[in-house]
Motif scaffolding. Structure first.
Motif, short mmCIF file in Angstrom:
data_model
loop_
_atom_site.label_atom_id
_atom_site.label_comp_id
_atom_site.label_asym_id
_atom_site.label_seq_id
_atom_site.Cartn_x
_atom_site.Cartn_y
_atom_site.Cartn_z
N LEU A 148 51.27 32.41 51.50
CA LEU A 148 51.88 32.73 52.80
C LEU A 148 51.47 34.13 53.24
O LEU A 148 52.29 35.05 53.36
N THR A 149 50.19 34.31 53.46
CA THR A 149 49.65 35.61 53.84
C THR A 149 48.36 35.40 54.62
O THR A 149 47.78 34.30 54.60
N SER A 150 47.91 36.42 55.32
CA SER A 150 46.68 36.28 56.10
C SER A 150 45.44 36.34 55.22
O SER A 150 44.40 35.76 55.55
N ASN A 151 45.53 37.05 54.08
CA ASN A 151 44.42 37.12 53.12
C ASN A 151 44.93 36.77 51.74
O ASN A 151 45.90 37.38 51.25
N LEU A 152 44.30 35.80 51.10
CA LEU A 152 44.73 35.37 49.77
C LEU A 152 44.53 36.50 48.77
O LEU A 152 43.47 37.15 48.75
N PRO A 153 45.51 36.79 47.92
CA PRO A 153 45.42 37.95 47.02
C PRO A 153 44.35 37.81 45.94
O PRO A 153 44.01 38.81 45.29
N TRP A 154 43.84 36.60 45.71
CA TRP A 154 42.79 36.42 44.69
C TRP A 154 41.40 36.34 45.32
O TRP A 154 40.45 35.90 44.69
N GLU A 155 41.28 36.78 46.57
CA GLU A 155 40.00 36.67 47.27
C GLU A 155 39.05 37.81 46.91
O GLU A 155 37.83 37.60 46.81
N HIS A 156 39.60 39.02 46.69
CA HIS A 156 38.74 40.19 46.47
C HIS A 156 39.09 40.90 45.17
O HIS A 156 40.21 40.76 44.63
N CYS A 157 38.14 41.69 44.68
CA CYS A 157 38.39 42.61 43.57
C CYS A 157 39.00 43.90 44.13
O CYS A 157 39.25 44.01 45.33
N ASN A 159 41.96 45.27 43.13
CA ASN A 159 43.40 45.35 42.94
C ASN A 159 43.71 45.97 41.59
O ASN A 159 42.84 46.10 40.72
N TRP A 160 44.99 46.35 41.38
CA TRP A 160 45.34 47.06 40.15
C TRP A 160 45.13 46.22 38.90
O TRP A 160 44.93 46.75 37.81
N TRP A 161 45.17 44.88 39.06
CA TRP A 161 45.01 44.02 37.88
C TRP A 161 43.54 43.70 37.57
O TRP A 161 43.25 43.13 36.54
N ASN A 162 42.62 44.07 38.47
CA ASN A 162 41.21 43.75 38.24
C ASN A 162 40.57 44.72 37.27
O ASN A 162 40.99 45.88 37.14
N THR A 163 39.55 44.25 36.57
CA THR A 163 38.80 45.07 35.62
C THR A 163 37.40 45.32 36.17
O THR A 163 37.03 44.83 37.25
N SER A 190 39.75 35.25 41.25
CA SER A 190 40.80 34.24 41.05
C SER A 190 41.17 34.09 39.58
O SER A 190 42.34 33.87 39.25
N GLU A 191 40.19 34.25 38.70
CA GLU A 191 40.48 34.14 37.27
C GLU A 191 41.30 35.33 36.78
O GLU A 191 42.23 35.18 35.98
N GLU A 192 40.98 36.54 37.25
CA GLU A 192 41.75 37.71 36.85
C GLU A 192 43.14 37.70 37.48
O GLU A 192 44.10 38.18 36.88
N TYR A 193 43.24 37.17 38.69
CA TYR A 193 44.55 37.05 39.33
C TYR A 193 45.45 36.15 38.49
O TYR A 193 46.64 36.44 38.27
N TRP A 194 44.88 35.02 38.01
CA TRP A 194 45.65 34.06 37.20
C TRP A 194 46.03 34.65 35.85
O TRP A 194 47.20 34.63 35.45
N SER A 195 45.08 35.21 35.13
CA SER A 195 45.34 35.65 33.76
C SER A 195 46.00 37.03 33.67
O SER A 195 46.90 37.23 32.85
N ARG A 196 45.62 37.94 34.56
CA ARG A 196 46.09 39.32 34.41
C ARG A 196 47.27 39.65 35.34
O ARG A 196 48.02 40.59 35.05
N TYR A 197 47.42 38.88 36.44
CA TYR A 197 48.55 39.15 37.33
C TYR A 197 49.67 38.11 37.18
O TYR A 197 50.81 38.47 36.90
N VAL A 198 49.33 36.85 37.34
CA VAL A 198 50.36 35.81 37.24
C VAL A 198 50.89 35.71 35.81
O VAL A 198 52.10 35.83 35.58
N LEU A 199 50.00 35.52 34.85
CA LEU A 199 50.43 35.41 33.45
C LEU A 199 50.68 36.76 32.81
O LEU A 199 51.53 36.88 31.92
#
Length: 636
Positions: A148-157, A159-163, A190-199
């Motif tokens: 529910l946003t204009s830009n999906l949070p897993w679209e770009h690198c 972010n604080w959870w990215n390596t 999307s993989e880092e969003y799943w493993s490092r942010y969601v999980l």
């Protein structure tokens, strides 16, 4: 329905000499108790509930991957063959047991109390599955809100959870198309969003140190349990209405995703990869086992959900027709889901300039990494992402309704006088208890526990429970007697096809699956993480516990009888005195004599006098009685 039954019962006036003690006394109590159990408010309630229960997350994230790794289009040959040998017969058997008795997975073993442990095994398995299945629904809710946003949070690198390994996997164009990317040394957003942010799996060192509770996941899990509770609050009367939406709306979204997918450039590349027949795979036993496993778990046989749903049917509901509608509909849905998934993966592979097999995954990897990444490449990506996860939500909720209804029905049928009037409160307590037990899944290392539960809770234990059920019904209770029950209920006997499958083909197939799963046993793993020995042992014990329920139930049943060991076994294996249809008007033929306190020498005549004549189904009962009498004469 209840008022009609009472009006029907009050019409005939039966002379006292033709009345049994149960007619004169407390028979109304039994009828009221059965009526208070509840029924579907319409025939479509049951059919849609079964479709929603069977068509679940596995149709979207397991079948397409299994198909392409096991011969593509050629996989459909063993798939439909196993559906005919194993899926349809076991599906019909479970529905028949539930509808004939109007009892849940525990009480239904009045058919042969010696095997009541199989019902307890089903209950334990479905309880464990319900705990982690709702966690998957919580993940879906998390992604649903994130869309529910204009830009999906897993679209770009960035972010604080990215390596530093994060790379936006978008193929750069040259004159000939996309330049291929080297995906092996990088990680997608999307993989880092799943493993490092969601999980937040980096906060855990393994299954032994789960870390802290992720409060956003904790709240999503709470919301998932609240939704489930509200939908099953009034039993099948409420969940039967919810499925009109949750069982049909996923097809609308699936159709939208399918149309959008096949219109994308490169879609045919993915579809071709998905369905190109590779017939040499059929020479491998692994392909046939994989097909049987897909059928077995996709239809939900052995979890008790089908039996529970059928127990709320009217006695003469045409479950024979419903069996073919649901099983074939489930198979067709799986195939269509494959087109929707692989058309998008084909587009994704063309955009990245890599082969399809490098982007294709199964399970959570497909739902929470690959497909969300593909969504970012589409125009209006938040819209398509929301639709996809809303589809997963509705698919998952239907199955979860069945799991909870199975547990609640099984226990309330065992203690009807205490729990049935307070069914809503009892359902709430079950949801609270399971939510608390599932909190470990919301920790940093919760995915490790979810994988362990997924690998062992419904593995070999479920197969043992289904094999036991099949053999107990056909061999101990007797295939002839079981077919007579179906004859009384539906007006015809199952043919040679069903008898052959129940007696030989289905148990043999399940036994082969069981042996294969033991011989080909592989320790659990998640990515590069290997589970320690104590976790593997815990998982094996989890599976063995459900198996041990069966001999434990046998021991309890034998100890309740009297006489020598052989006499106790014989007595415990016979049907209980009150086994049969739950409502008195359905107890025709041989079952009239089993009514509480019945002493009439001609019970069928009493039944006909009381209920005002002979119906077509009572004619069937007379035929069954005649067959039994002829068999007894031939044996003398």
């Amino acid at each position: 329905m209840k008022k009609l039954q009472r009006a029907h019962l009050s019409k005939p006036i039966t002379p006292d000499l033709l009345m049994t003690p149960s007619d004169q006394g407390n028979v109304d109590l039994d009828v009221d108790l059965a009526a208070d159990r509840g029924n579907w408010t319409g025939k479509l309630d049951f059919l849609l509930s079964c479709i929603g229960y069977c068509v679940g997350l596995g149709n979207v994230w397991r079948f397409p991957y299994r198909a392409y790794t096991n011969g593509g289009g050629a996989f459909l040959v063993p798939y439909f063959l196993m559906l005919a040998i194993c899926g349809i017969p076991l599906f019909f058997l479970e529905l028949s047991l539930g509808q004939f008795s109007s009892l849940g997975p525990l009480a239904v073993w009045k058919i042969s109390p010696l095997f009541k442990g199989a019902g307890a095994a089903m209950l334990l398995i479905v309880g464990l599955v319900a705990i982690y299945y709702n966690m998957i629904i919580a993940y879906v809710l998390f992604y649903l809100f994130a869309s529910l946003t204009s830009n999906l949070p897993w679209e770009h690198c960035g972010n604080w959870w990215n390596t530093h390994l994060c790379l936006e996997h978008r193929g750069s164009k040259d004159g000939n198309g996309a330049l291929p990317l080297n995906l092996t040394s990088t990680v997608s957003p999307s993989e880092e969003y799943w493993s490092r942010y969601v999980l937040h799996i980096q906060g855990s060192r393994g299954i032994g140190s789960p870390g802290q509770i992720r409060w956003n996941l904790c709240l999503c899990l709470l919301l998932a349990w609240v939704i489930v509770f509200l939908c099953i609050l009034k039993g099948v009367k409420s969940s039967g209405k919810v499925v009109y939406f949750t069982a049909t709306f996923p097809y609308l979204i699936l159709l939208m995703l399918l149309v959008r997918g096949v219109t994308l450039p490169g879609a045919w590349k993915g579809i071709q990869f998905y369905l190109t027949p590779q017939f040499h795979h059929l020479l491998s036993s692994k392909v046939w086992i994989e097909a049987a496993l897909q059928i077995f778990y996709s239809l939900g046989v052995g979890f008790g959900g089908l039996l529970t749903f059928a127990s709320y049917n009217t006695f003469h509901q045409n479950i024979y027709r419903d069996t073919f509608i649901v099983t074939l509909g489930n198979a067709i849905t799986s195939i269509l889901a494959g087109f929707a998934i692989f058309s998008v993966l084909g587009y994704m592979s063309q955009e990245l300039g890599v082969p399809v097999d490098q982007v294709a995954k199964a399970g959570p990897g497909l739902a929470f990494v690959v497909y969300p990444q593909a969504m970012t490449m589409l125009p209006l990506s938040p819209f398509w992402s929301f639709l996809f996860f809303f589809m997963l939500l509705t698919l998952g909720l239907d199955s979860q309704f069945a799991f909870l209804e199975t547990i609640v029905t099984a226990v309330t049928d065992e203690f009807p006088y205490y729990l049935r009037p307070k069914k809503a409160v009892f359902s709430g307590l079950i949801c609270v208890a399971m939510y608390l037990m599932g909190l470990v899944l919301t920790t940093d290392g919760g995915m490790y526990w979810l994988v362990l539960l997924d690998d062992y809770s419904a593995s070999f234990g479920l197969m043992v429970a289904v094999i036991t059920t099949c053999l107990a019904v056909t061999r101990v209770y007797g295939i002839q007697r079981f077919c007579r029950d179906i004859h009384m209920m539906l007006g015809f006997k199952p043919g040679l096809y069903f008898r052959a499958c129940w007696l030989f083909l289905s148990p043999a197939t399940l036994l082969a699956l069981l042996v294969y799963s033991i011989v080909k046993y592989q320790p659990s793993e998640y990515g590069s993480y290997r589970f320690p020995a104590w976790a593997e042992l815990l998982g094996i014990l989890m599976g063995l516990l459900s198996c041990l329920m069966i001999p434990a139930g046998m021991l309890v049943a034998v100890l309740r009888e009297e006489g020598s060991l052989w006499e106790r076994l014989q007595q415990a294996s016979r049907p209980a005195l009150d086994w049969g249809p739950s409502l008195e008007e359905n107890r025709t033929g041989m079952y009239v004599a089993t009514l509480a306190g019945s002493q009439s020498p001609k019970p069928l005549m009493v039944h006909m006098r009381k209920y005002g004549g002979i119906t077509s189904f009572e004619n069937t009962a007379i035929e069954v009685d005649r067959e039994i009498a002829e068999e007894e004469e031939s044996m003398m």
